[in-house]
Design an enzyme around this catalytic site. Sequence first.
Site, PDB file in Angstrom:
ATOM      1  N   GLU A   1      16.991  12.333 -29.028  1.00  0.00           N
ATOM      2  CA  GLU A   1      17.672  12.096 -30.302  1.00  0.00           C
ATOM      3  C   GLU A   1      19.171  12.337 -30.217  1.00  0.00           C
ATOM      4  OE1 GLU A   1      14.871  13.585 -29.831  1.00  0.00           O
ATOM      5  OE2 GLU A   1      13.413  13.075 -31.385  1.00  0.00           O
TER       6      GLU A   1
ATOM      7  N   THR B   1      10.538   8.102 -28.035  1.00  0.00           N
ATOM      8  CA  THR B   1      10.274   9.468 -27.621  1.00  0.00           C
ATOM      9  C   THR B   1       8.912   9.860 -28.176  1.00  0.00           C
ATOM     10  OG1 THR B   1      11.040  11.754 -27.859  1.00  0.00           O
ATOM     11  CG2 THR B   1      11.719  10.237 -29.570  1.00  0.00           C
TER      12      THR B   1
ATOM     13  N   LYS C   1       6.738  34.481 -35.634  1.00  0.00           N
ATOM     14  CA  LYS C   1       7.516  35.164 -36.653  1.00  0.00           C
ATOM     15  C   LYS C   1       6.821  36.466 -37.028  1.00  0.00           C
ATOM     16  CE  LYS C   1      10.574  34.238 -40.421  1.00  0.00           C
ATOM     17  NZ  LYS C   1      10.987  33.294 -41.448  1.00  0.00           N
TER      18      LYS C   1
ATOM     19  N   TRP D   1      12.220  36.386 -35.648  1.00  0.00           N
ATOM     20  CA  TRP D   1      11.687  35.405 -34.717  1.00  0.00           C
ATOM     21  C   TRP D   1      11.559  36.050 -33.335  1.00  0.00           C
ATOM     22  CZ3 TRP D   1      14.307  30.001 -35.896  1.00  0.00           C
ATOM     23  CH2 TRP D   1      13.717  29.472 -37.059  1.00  0.00           C
TER      24      TRP D   1
END
Lengths: 557, 557
Positions: free
Chosen positions: B339, B192, B449, B454
């Site tokens: 993953e 990846t 942020k 967030w």
Amino acid sequence: MIATKLIPRTASAQEQPLLVKTILAQSLNYEPQREIVYRDLFRMNYVEFNQRVRRLANLLTSSGVKPGDTVAVFDWDSHRYLECFFAIPCLGAILHTINVRLSPAQILYCMNHAEDKVVVIHEDFLPLLDAIKSQLTTVETFILVSDKVYQNQEVVIPDGFVGEYESLLNTASDQYDFPDFDENTWATTFYTTGTTGNPKGVYFSHRQLFMHTMGLVTYICGYEAVAFHSTHDVYMPITPLFHVHAWGFPLLATMLSARQVYPGRYEPEMLLKLLLKEKVTLSHCVPTILTMLVNSPVARQVDLSRWKVIIGGSALTKGLAKAALELGIQIYAGYGLSETAPILSLTYLNDTERALPIDEQVEFRTRAGRIAPFIDIQLQDDDGQPVPHDGHSLGELTARGFWLTQGYYKETERGEELWRNGWLHTGDVAAITPDNWVIIADRTKDVIKSGGEWVSSLAIENCLSQIEGVAESAVVGFPDEKWGERPHALVVLKPEYAGKVTAETIKTALQGQISSGDINKWYVPDRIVLVGEIPKTSVGKIDKKKIRAEMKALIFS
Amino acid sequence: MIATKLIPRTASAQEQPLLVKTILAQSLNYEPQREIVYRDLFRMNYVEFNQRVRRLANLLTSSGVKPGDTVAVFDWDSHRYLECFFAIPCLGAILHTINVRLSPAQILYCMNHAEDKVVVIHEDFLPLLDAIKSQLTTVETFILVSDKVYQNQEVVIPDGFVGEYESLLNTASDQYDFPDFDENTWATTFYTTGTTGNPKGVYFSHRQLFMHTMGLVTYICGYEAVAFHSTHDVYMPITPLFHVHAWGFPLLATMLSARQVYPGRYEPEMLLKLLLKEKVTLSHCVPTILTMLVNSPVARQVDLSRWKVIIGGSALTKGLAKAALELGIQIYAGYGLSETAPILSLTYLNDTERALPIDEQVEFRTRAGRIAPFIDIQLQDDDGQPVPHDGHSLGELTARGFWLTQGYYKETERGEELWRNGWLHTGDVAAITPDNWVIIADRTKDVIKSGGEWVSSLAIENCLSQIEGVAESAVVGFPDEKWGERPHALVVLKPEYAGKVTAETIKTALQGQISSGDINKWYVPDRIVLVGEIPKTSVGKIDKKKIRAEMKALIFS
């Protein structure tokens, strides 16, 4: 096992064990509003169920249950039993499901052998408990279960009990963080009785219960072996929860957050009432229960056409299958043992068979099913050599798979006997078709070995049952100098045929069936004896051991 | 992990490992007559498929492949690739699926890093191979794949090749007894790429591939998340097989012996032809492919109403979802990473949502799906502390489950970074609703942020895209003394709005969206800059790294 390259693991990487708590967690993920129903007494959704499972884990912990301890449960099929299915294994303890149909002496033996520490018991079984309580060697505490609490009746707590289940649950916290542990942790245990010796304890790990659930979901939902869909189906067991985890279906139904109905003690009116009111679509039961329901006058007045029933425990006859199919009930068959958790095979009609008319499907639906996913079956002869799966050769059915008991508790020799040559020996003689249908022929101890060939006593009995005048029959093997063994038959005539049918006419009729291919020439018994009745065991099964002894007396008298 | 009591094991008892060969074996059990199709060139049933997988295992063994060796595959989506999916892992070797879209230098790096020993390669990729062949450090042998053999055309075998796949298969034995081995055996690997550094090698064991298949069957067939039934469905991947095992669907389809169609190189006419001729009912693809199909004039002339498509790779927009739904195509979305093998979430409409009109379903169907079975998700803040799953709080999406890569090959530090605090960090910022819907907000490196909160740059871009005159936008965080960071936006206007719309009118329009609840007050960018175009990466994604640098230049210039 050959050497291979294993995956490398980063130190912080989490490796997830196969645990029952993961099945429980699934029940909350998508359809938490669906319900679990107990008779006409209690209902809750999966949110409440999960809270109650945690309350129970706290109650058990405060009652002294620690990881590795065994908790025995005596109950009818109830939501409480389902709570025990999860709370006990998830806290790391072992669920011992008590077969309440065993004799008090047998139950006593099992409880001491399993070293039960805490007992959850329905008040209906208190008389049984009283008979053995003084001889229990390991039990420390009892918890009483009673249906009276749902009817606002007073419950009397006997001495030595910590209290009543519902009240105790109400005072317990609904917070319990089920821990991670080794997936080979012992989760459940129960006892199986044979014709000789003490009951034997079989046991299953978290990994095994998880994989059994995966086998069921793959077969039933993936292949649509039995069309069971979370969205449409409502599950009600009619095989007791103490009987091999009710075939593992409660775990599957919980994982899928399907609606579940628990009928308590099996009473025909209550079963039929729940079946209709709760719109039950999937059940499993033994043939006797289905016979009872099919013969009920009510059955013909109601619509049972969306009820799917899996039959197991003993063979499904063509007559019963047809009667049920005529009522619109969809009939399936399953096969397995206590030792196999239990599913080894289950009906699955493939693309071709599904297209057949119902009448022709009966042939398939009365077989013991097709080999289940992830199960390896090998027919073996007396020397442990493979027998071909050609649909007619007979061999002992042996199995491998993810969910087979790894032995009998504290019985190393019997465990080795079960697993000799690395295959679990079922003690059943069967034929397997090339397309994986299982046809059970006999128990190994009843199969007849004639001239090096295995002869199925069940096949001969089936032929005899189709001869006019025959009410019942039993075929056993008997020593023979030339052939090793030969079949001999006991036959009971229907009263009106007395004097009209003789052993000779029966033999002639049997010989007529050779040409039709139903049996081989050497299947025709050497001796047919007309008798008034056939010896049975205490549970009503034909007692072939006794028959062999009586035959011997008959011949040498 | 706490200490528990493990199940005792009888010496002879067989303990079954979770292996890919068990998935393969299932394909023969019930519907072996079903077909696997390759373009309009080749078709076979599952009996032939199983024979060919064994022929391939023999071919690879005779080419020097031993357990633990790595075999690289370069091919379009084909039946041969599916054969490699099984033959290579089942003999104990490692399948390395090559991403043929990487640069030759990257492919070279991956092949040397993975220590590929044998390479199976389609002739279309020979030019690519020629560019790197001399620098391959571990490869010993090549096997050529060519479609010409199905058209009776001559195939030229290059130097250093053992021969052509089909001819070699024909001469190999179809008998191969796949051995048992440790379920943690390495089965597959692929690479990846990120924005920095070398490609990273992820890897999966037999147990992980098996459990990923169990997760899919539970969700898709058990819950009917995507109604995929062996009996009715025909599967065709439109996400390459080299891309995270085509999301694991080829293993599921093979296990269920479903009909499978492999389209080879993706060509619109061939895809549409196969879709119709083979009656494909289930596919997965990236939004680009679906857009292309939906916009094709042919799509409106044919019946696509039984086609179910799962969209992944990037977000499914409401516009595309509606267009597809209007054509009768059933749209689902999935989310995961290389993953994670990859499924972390997939659309599932529960009892309530399924009853909604199509228009209202779009809101749900464009989310990243619901958390998949057996996957634990935790949103975490910068300090690794859990963030509530309330549907609006943002956190980094971290995961646990049966099928997550246990590290990056030969990259211990990056593996530890991935798995810090025992959770796999996806690098995606998301909100999770209390009923387990996943709403992806941003990549962690792009999230802003501001004042300890967030802020999702994607949410602001979505709002901007709905303002009249806005063609495209990109929002990035920029350092701010008071708030830590504040959002700044680049906006490209539609040509006809030049001079009519200003940064101020856009800001006013955005502020109007606060009252409707689409965004919070602090989401309105401090600065909106009208630009001629937005910087993109070589693969056409918005290059936020570059934008941040340019913004800096803009402000301080």
